[in-house]
Design a protein around this motif. Structure first.
Motif, PDB file in Angstrom:
ATOM      1  N   VAL A 265       0.758  -0.995  -0.060  1.00 29.83           N
ATOM      2  CA  VAL A 265      -0.232   0.155   0.280  1.00 29.83           C
ATOM      3  C   VAL A 265       1.355   1.147   0.184  1.00 29.83           C
ATOM      4  N   ASN A 266       0.326   2.413  -1.225  1.00 29.70           N
ATOM      5  CA  ASN A 266       1.432   3.247  -1.011  1.00 29.70           C
ATOM      6  C   ASN A 266       0.884   4.419  -0.275  1.00 29.70           C
ATOM      7  N   ALA A 267       1.849   4.887   0.738  1.00 22.83           N
ATOM      8  CA  ALA A 267       1.652   6.125   1.471  1.00 22.83           C
ATOM      9  C   ALA A 267       1.707   7.232   0.760  1.00 22.83           C
ATOM     10  N   ARG A 268       1.751   7.221  -0.193  1.00 24.88           N
ATOM     11  CA  ARG A 268       1.445   9.377  -1.206  1.00 24.88           C
ATOM     12  C   ARG A 268      -0.204   9.169  -1.218  1.00 24.88           C
ATOM     13  N   GLY A 269      -0.762   8.928  -1.211  1.00 25.74           N
ATOM     14  CA  GLY A 269      -2.639   8.705  -1.084  1.00 25.74           C
ATOM     15  C   GLY A 269      -2.680   9.354   0.314  1.00 25.74           C
ATOM     16  N   ASP A 270      -2.182  10.010   1.417  1.00 25.06           N
ATOM     17  CA  ASP A 270      -2.352  10.218   2.169  1.00 25.06           C
ATOM     18  C   ASP A 270      -2.371  11.548   1.940  1.00 25.06           C
ATOM     19  N   LYS A 271      -3.618  12.393   2.973  1.00 27.32           N
ATOM     20  CA  LYS A 271      -3.700  13.873   2.794  1.00 27.32           C
ATOM     21  C   LYS A 271      -3.469  14.647   3.127  1.00 27.32           C
ATOM     22  N   SER A 272      -2.710  14.520   4.658  1.00 27.40           N
ATOM     23  CA  SER A 272      -2.667  14.935   6.118  1.00 27.40           C
ATOM     24  C   SER A 272      -1.030  15.986   5.905  1.00 27.40           C
ATOM     25  N   GLU A 273      -1.185  16.693   6.395  1.00 24.22           N
ATOM     26  CA  GLU A 273       0.077  17.932   6.790  1.00 24.22           C
ATOM     27  C   GLU A 273       1.877  17.286   5.966  1.00 24.22           C
ATOM     28  N   ASN A 283      11.544   4.830  -0.733  1.00 22.48           N
ATOM     29  CA  ASN A 283       9.871   3.479  -0.597  1.00 22.48           C
ATOM     30  C   ASN A 283       9.040   4.448  -0.091  1.00 22.48           C
ATOM     31  N   ALA A 284       8.356   4.680  -0.434  1.00 20.14           N
ATOM     32  CA  ALA A 284       6.783   4.864   0.833  1.00 20.14           C
ATOM     33  C   ALA A 284       5.741   4.241   0.810  1.00 20.14           C
ATOM     34  N   PHE A 285       5.815   2.999   0.546  1.00 15.32           N
ATOM     35  CA  PHE A 285       5.032   1.723   0.587  1.00 15.32           C
ATOM     36  C   PHE A 285       5.225   0.986   2.327  1.00 15.32           C
ATOM     37  N   ALA A 286       3.996   0.190   2.543  1.00 15.08           N
ATOM     38  CA  ALA A 286       4.153  -0.648   3.679  1.00 15.08           C
ATOM     39  C   ALA A 286       3.155  -1.455   2.712  1.00 15.08           C
ATOM     40  N   PHE A 287       3.824  -2.575   3.885  1.00 14.32           N
ATOM     41  CA  PHE A 287       2.838  -3.974   3.589  1.00 14.32           C
ATOM     42  C   PHE A 287       1.267  -4.521   4.895  1.00 14.32           C
ATOM     43  N   ASN A 317      -1.236   5.160   6.234  1.00 13.00           N
ATOM     44  CA  ASN A 317      -1.164   6.192   6.449  1.00 13.00           C
ATOM     45  C   ASN A 317       0.290   7.311   6.105  1.00 13.00           C
ATOM     46  N   VAL A 318       0.722   8.207   6.684  1.00 14.46           N
ATOM     47  CA  VAL A 318       1.983   8.174   6.933  1.00 14.46           C
ATOM     48  C   VAL A 318       2.218   7.982   8.124  1.00 14.46           C
ATOM     49  N   ALA A 346      -0.209  -3.489  -6.877  1.00 13.81           N
ATOM     50  CA  ALA A 346      -0.870  -3.186  -7.988  1.00 13.81           C
ATOM     51  C   ALA A 346       0.451  -1.961  -8.512  1.00 13.81           C
ATOM     52  N   VAL A 347       0.459  -2.559  -9.851  1.00 13.23           N
ATOM     53  CA  VAL A 347       2.027  -1.476 -10.408  1.00 13.23           C
ATOM     54  C   VAL A 347       1.194  -0.389 -11.515  1.00 13.23           C
ATOM     55  N   THR A 348      -0.603  -0.561 -11.531  1.00 14.66           N
ATOM     56  CA  THR A 348      -1.062  -0.062 -12.602  1.00 14.66           C
ATOM     57  C   THR A 348      -0.892   1.494 -11.777  1.00 14.66           C
ATOM     58  N   LYS A 349      -0.481   2.224 -11.146  1.00 14.16           N
ATOM     59  CA  LYS A 349      -0.185   3.297 -11.008  1.00 14.16           C
ATOM     60  C   LYS A 349       0.867   3.885 -10.856  1.00 14.16           C
ATOM     61  N   ALA A 350       2.315   3.304 -11.323  1.00 18.51           N
ATOM     62  CA  ALA A 350       3.480   3.422 -11.571  1.00 18.51           C
ATOM     63  C   ALA A 350       3.274   3.421 -12.955  1.00 18.51           C
TER      64      ALA A 350
END
Length: 426
Positions: A265-273, A283-287, A317-318, A346-350
């Motif tokens: 899961v890619n944490a880049r989708g987190d919209k927090s500050e 690398n900004a993803f978790a397992f 999230n972050v 999922a590598v669709t967003k890559a």
């Protein structure tokens, strides 16, 4: 479904491997990686392949020359990729920015793209001819580091851009452990699980197939789900849950065995500050992991598996990433569990399918196969792809022991047929 029974054979003639260095002078320094980058489960290579069709408007431009020049220019902006990974104190990784270069091999093959058939999907015939290890390059330490954003920059520069559209952000301090480390989540994905029943299968017994999910197939799969799940689950959650359940049924483990579903899961989708900035190329993803018994997974409807995936995936999230970083320091970079585990990414967003190096978008772009070496059948990727009719969708390569693959194919076929009463056990 595509199988590995193709009889296509061809020969590749490789020229000597050369070294490509940055086009201009770059800084000489040692850059420590983040505590997320350090973990043992990321110290491996995942081969990616891109197929492009010849275009008449290419004129006399030579593809290897275009790519080689773009690599040299991209290395100016992403100069750590021209360095080498080193291990420093505490099992920590750092990039020694030496400008040593990356490896580049030009080759010719006596084969045309149309020989691969109408649908370009893994597993590809003669893959060992198309993707191979240069002697001395397969280790992680002492080799360059490569990530998706670099590929995008290279494609832009090949098309004549003066610089990348998205400026590289290194910022590894964003995902360093706190002092003292204080993990705030359970992180069962890093549990030490004893392999008491020999769960790692033999490489000699593996079958490889790919499964295509277009709009029609996805709609049919959703028709098997409970109404609430059908409306709320994402495509990733639906496919991951279906794959997990059908794979478990196919492997037929003991009823009381715990089964582990790990997904990237890619944490880049987190919209927090505290969100990860655009252009960050670490690398900004978790397992995160969902765990249940084989009996519960097999006996319940497929919606049960999807709900477990949804619940766990949405924890990331972050703050979750910082908790992982703390755990890495606290426990010396553990590997995620592989016992009775299945990993989906999922590598669709890559956006491999969008990489245009002057001659258009690829006919196929993405990982070469399902699985993560050296563990057979551990992982599958969700890859954007077209089928033989030119329809957009997602292809999923799968590797399983031969008899288990037969059972998996049978259950997946049921999910991709309109709902009937006799299929309610799914």
């Amino acid at each position: 479904m595509a199988s590995s029974t193709a009889t296509l054979r061809f020969t590749v003639r490789r020229k000597p491997t050369v070294l490509v260095t940055p086009a201009r002078t770059t800084p000489r320094e040692l850059k420590r990686l983040s505590d997320i980058d350090d973990q043992e489960g990321l110290r491996s290579h995942i081969p990616v392949i891109q197929f492009y069709r010849r275009r008449s408007d290419m004129g006399g431009r030579d593809p290897p020359s275009v790519i080689r020049a773009a690599v040299a220019e991209a290395l100016v902006h992403y100069y750590p990729f021209a360095g080498r990974l080193r291990e420093i104190e505490g099992h920590k990784l750092a990039v020694d920015c030496t400008s040593e270069s990356v490896l580049f091999t030009e080759a010719d093959a006596d084969v045309r793209l149309d020989h691969f058939g109408d649908a370009l999907q893994p597993p590809f015939p003669c893959l060992e001819e198309l993707v191979f290890d240069v002697p001395g390059s397969s280790d992680v330490l002492g080799t360059p580091l490569l990530l998706f954003q670099f590929l995008s920059a290279r494609a832009e520069l090949a098309r004549g851009a003066a610089s990348p559209t998205v400026w590289p952000v290194r910022g590894r301090e964003l995902l360093l452990a706190r002092d003292p480390p204080r993990p705030g989540f359970a992180h069962r994905e890093y549990d030490e699980v004893p392999d008491t029943k020999g769960t790692i299968v033999s490489l000699d017994d593996m079958a490889h197939c790919s499964f295509f999910f277009g709009a029609r197939e996805l709609a049919t799969v959703r028709s098997h789900l409970a109404v609430g799940v059908r409306k709320s689950a994402t495509t990733f959650e639906v496919l991951t849950g279906c794959l997990w359940k059908c794979r478990t049924v196919a492997l037929a483990p003991d009823a009381d065995e715990e089964m582990w579903m790990i997904y990237i899961v890619n944490a880049r989708g987190d919209k927090s500050e505290a969100s990860i900035p655009e252009g960050y190329y670490g690398n900004a993803f978790a397992f995160p992991v969902a765990v249940t018994t084989a009996d519960d997974l097999c006996a319940n409807l497929v919606s049960y598996a999807i709900e477990l995936v949804k619940k766990t995936k949405r924890e990331v999230n972050v703050e979750y990433m910082r908790s992982v970083a703390d755990l890495m320091v606290q426990c010396r970079q553990p590997h995620f569990t592989v016992v009775r585990a299945f990993l989906v990414s999922a590598v669709t967003k890559a956006r491999f399918g969008d990489l245009d190096f002057v001659w258009g978008k690829p006919a196929y772009g993405g990982p070469t196969k399902g699985g993560v070496d050296p563990i057979p059948g551990l992982a599958s990727f969700l890859i954007s792809c077209k089928n033989a009719k030119g329809e957009d969708g997602i292809v999923v390569p799968m590797s399983l022991p031969g008899l288990a693959m037969d059972r998996f194919v049978e259950d997946m076929a049921k999910l991709m047929r309109p709902l009937r009463a006799e299929m309610s056990h799914l």
